[in-house]
Design a protein around this motif. Sequence first.
Motif, PDB file in Angstrom:
ATOM      1  N   MET A   1       0.820  -1.198   0.000  1.00 36.42           N
ATOM      2  CA  MET A   1       0.000   0.000   0.000  1.00 36.42           C
ATOM      3  C   MET A   1       0.865   1.263   0.000  1.00 36.42           C
ATOM      4  O   MET A   1       0.493   2.228  -0.622  1.00 36.42           O
ATOM      5  N   ARG A   2       1.992   1.196   0.709  1.00 34.24           N
ATOM      6  CA  ARG A   2       2.855   2.377   0.747  1.00 34.24           C
ATOM      7  C   ARG A   2       3.326   2.746  -0.647  1.00 34.24           C
ATOM      8  O   ARG A   2       3.339   3.914  -1.011  1.00 34.24           O
ATOM      9  N   LEU A   3       3.724   1.749  -1.430  1.00 33.25           N
ATOM     10  CA  LEU A   3       4.201   2.028  -2.783  1.00 33.25           C
ATOM     11  C   LEU A   3       3.081   2.609  -3.641  1.00 33.25           C
ATOM     12  O   LEU A   3       3.284   3.601  -4.336  1.00 33.25           O
ATOM     13  N   VAL A   4       1.915   2.026  -3.596  1.00 26.77           N
ATOM     14  CA  VAL A   4       0.772   2.543  -4.357  1.00 26.77           C
ATOM     15  C   VAL A   4       0.520   3.995  -3.984  1.00 26.77           C
ATOM     16  O   VAL A   4       0.323   4.842  -4.853  1.00 26.77           O
ATOM     17  N   ASN A   5       0.545   4.288  -2.706  1.00 30.92           N
ATOM     18  CA  ASN A   5       0.224   5.643  -2.245  1.00 30.92           C
ATOM     19  C   ASN A   5       1.319   6.659  -2.521  1.00 30.92           C
ATOM     20  O   ASN A   5       1.043   7.852  -2.582  1.00 30.92           O
ATOM     21  N   THR A   6       2.555   6.226  -2.706  1.00 29.55           N
ATOM     22  CA  THR A   6       3.626   7.188  -2.979  1.00 29.55           C
ATOM     23  C   THR A   6       3.766   7.524  -4.457  1.00 29.55           C
ATOM     24  O   THR A   6       4.352   8.553  -4.799  1.00 29.55           O
ATOM     25  N   LEU A   7       3.231   6.681  -5.338  1.00 27.23           N
ATOM     26  CA  LEU A   7       3.379   6.927  -6.776  1.00 27.23           C
ATOM     27  C   LEU A   7       2.338   7.930  -7.275  1.00 27.23           C
ATOM     28  O   LEU A   7       1.251   8.059  -6.712  1.00 27.23           O
ATOM     29  N   GLU A   8       2.681   8.632  -8.359  1.00 26.65           N
ATOM     30  CA  GLU A   8       1.815   9.666  -8.938  1.00 26.65           C
ATOM     31  C   GLU A   8       0.494   9.063  -9.415  1.00 26.65           C
ATOM     32  O   GLU A   8       0.453   7.967  -9.970  1.00 26.65           O
ATOM     33  N   LYS A   9      -0.585   9.816  -9.220  1.00 24.39           N
ATOM     34  CA  LYS A   9      -1.929   9.388  -9.626  1.00 24.39           C
ATOM     35  C   LYS A   9      -2.383  10.184 -10.848  1.00 24.39           C
ATOM     36  O   LYS A   9      -1.956  11.311 -11.005  1.00 24.39           O
ATOM     37  N   PRO A  10      -3.215   9.666 -11.705  1.00 19.86           N
ATOM     38  CA  PRO A  10      -3.725   8.299 -11.631  1.00 19.86           C
ATOM     39  C   PRO A  10      -2.607   7.292 -11.906  1.00 19.86           C
ATOM     40  O   PRO A  10      -1.716   7.536 -12.726  1.00 19.86           O
ATOM     41  N   LEU A  11      -2.685   6.165 -11.193  1.00 17.68           N
ATOM     42  CA  LEU A  11      -1.657   5.133 -11.271  1.00 17.68           C
ATOM     43  C   LEU A  11      -2.202   3.922 -12.017  1.00 17.68           C
ATOM     44  O   LEU A  11      -3.195   3.338 -11.602  1.00 17.68           O
ATOM     45  N   GLU A  12      -1.548   3.581 -13.099  1.00 14.52           N
ATOM     46  CA  GLU A  12      -1.907   2.387 -13.873  1.00 14.52           C
ATOM     47  C   GLU A  12      -1.131   1.187 -13.333  1.00 14.52           C
ATOM     48  O   GLU A  12      -0.021   1.337 -12.812  1.00 14.52           O
ATOM     49  N   LEU A  13      -1.684   0.008 -13.489  1.00  7.60           N
ATOM     50  CA  LEU A  13      -1.052  -1.203 -12.989  1.00  7.60           C
ATOM     51  C   LEU A  13       0.340  -1.445 -13.581  1.00  7.60           C
ATOM     52  O   LEU A  13       1.271  -1.781 -12.829  1.00  7.60           O
ATOM     53  N   PRO A  14       0.567  -1.280 -14.888  1.00  3.86           N
ATOM     54  CA  PRO A  14       1.930  -1.470 -15.395  1.00  3.86           C
ATOM     55  C   PRO A  14       2.951  -0.552 -14.722  1.00  3.86           C
ATOM     56  O   PRO A  14       4.082  -0.970 -14.456  1.00  3.86           O
ATOM     57  N   SER A  89      -6.567   8.058  -6.358  1.00  3.32           N
ATOM     58  CA  SER A  89      -6.180   8.818  -5.178  1.00  3.32           C
ATOM     59  C   SER A  89      -5.600   7.867  -4.137  1.00  3.32           C
ATOM     60  O   SER A  89      -5.640   6.651  -4.306  1.00  3.32           O
ATOM     61  N   GLU A  90      -5.093   8.440  -3.064  1.00  3.26           N
ATOM     62  CA  GLU A  90      -4.482   7.614  -2.018  1.00  3.26           C
ATOM     63  C   GLU A  90      -5.496   6.606  -1.478  1.00  3.26           C
ATOM     64  O   GLU A  90      -6.670   6.927  -1.294  1.00  3.26           O
ATOM     65  N   LEU A  91      -5.033   5.383  -1.251  1.00  4.54           N
ATOM     66  CA  LEU A  91      -5.897   4.323  -0.731  1.00  4.54           C
ATOM     67  C   LEU A  91      -5.778   4.238   0.786  1.00  4.54           C
ATOM     68  O   LEU A  91      -4.704   4.429   1.346  1.00  4.54           O
ATOM     69  N   THR A  92      -6.870   3.902   1.416  1.00  5.74           N
ATOM     70  CA  THR A  92      -6.862   3.676   2.856  1.00  5.74           C
ATOM     71  C   THR A  92      -6.325   2.269   3.138  1.00  5.74           C
ATOM     72  O   THR A  92      -6.370   1.401   2.251  1.00  5.74           O
ATOM     73  N   PRO A  93      -5.848   2.008   4.345  1.00  7.37           N
ATOM     74  CA  PRO A  93      -5.320   0.679   4.659  1.00  7.37           C
ATOM     75  C   PRO A  93      -6.334  -0.449   4.470  1.00  7.37           C
ATOM     76  O   PRO A  93      -5.963  -1.572   4.145  1.00  7.37           O
ATOM     77  N   GLU A  94      -7.606  -0.167   4.639  1.00  6.16           N
ATOM     78  CA  GLU A  94      -8.617  -1.214   4.509  1.00  6.16           C
ATOM     79  C   GLU A  94      -9.078  -1.443   3.061  1.00  6.16           C
ATOM     80  O   GLU A  94      -9.763  -2.423   2.762  1.00  6.16           O
TER      81      GLU A  94
END
Length: 186
Positions: A1-14, A89-94
């Motif tokens: 989750m930390r990596l997802v939240n630190t990367l620029e949005k919108p974030l694509e899976l690749p 956008s940033e994801l919550t832990p849940e």
Amino acid sequence: MRLVNTLEKPLELPCFLAHLAGPLQMTASLSPTSAQPSFDRRSPRIFVFLDPLVFTVVPEGPGRGLLEFGERRGDARSLKGEIEFPVASELTPEAPFEHIIFNEQYSTCAFCHADETRAPDVPFARAFESVALRPPDRAVVSVDELRSEVQSCDAASDPYRCAMLHALFDRDGVIQRDFPESYGTL
């Protein structure tokens, strides 16, 4: 989750996959009954081992925007979660746990993974763990076979599939890894 939240949005899976630290250990398989179905060896379901996590992705098809994961729990169980991409956008832990909720008692993973129970050590979400599975030997697609798909990928006619494959293989080292024998098969 930390990596997802630190990367620029919108974030694509690749893009997310390209940011994973390597070398990557992985295997792939045909998986027609999964939430990430794969029917042909050109675009199998890909399992990326980042102990204790195992991520799964598919380069094409209805599950191509999903990052499924299981966190190893003992010899034969895993905690399940899923993130849908693109992430705006940033994801919550849940968030990864809530995305797979089927009802108050089960997640959507329970349709394939037996003996699902609530994970009491995840108090901030309705999280579930269940039996961990591995693909049957006859369904496995080797890393070498998948690597050849990267080399022959035509980005003009299949941009998303090629982006997924390049995100996983355009790095130093991709290593074939087998699942633990303690995992059952579907």
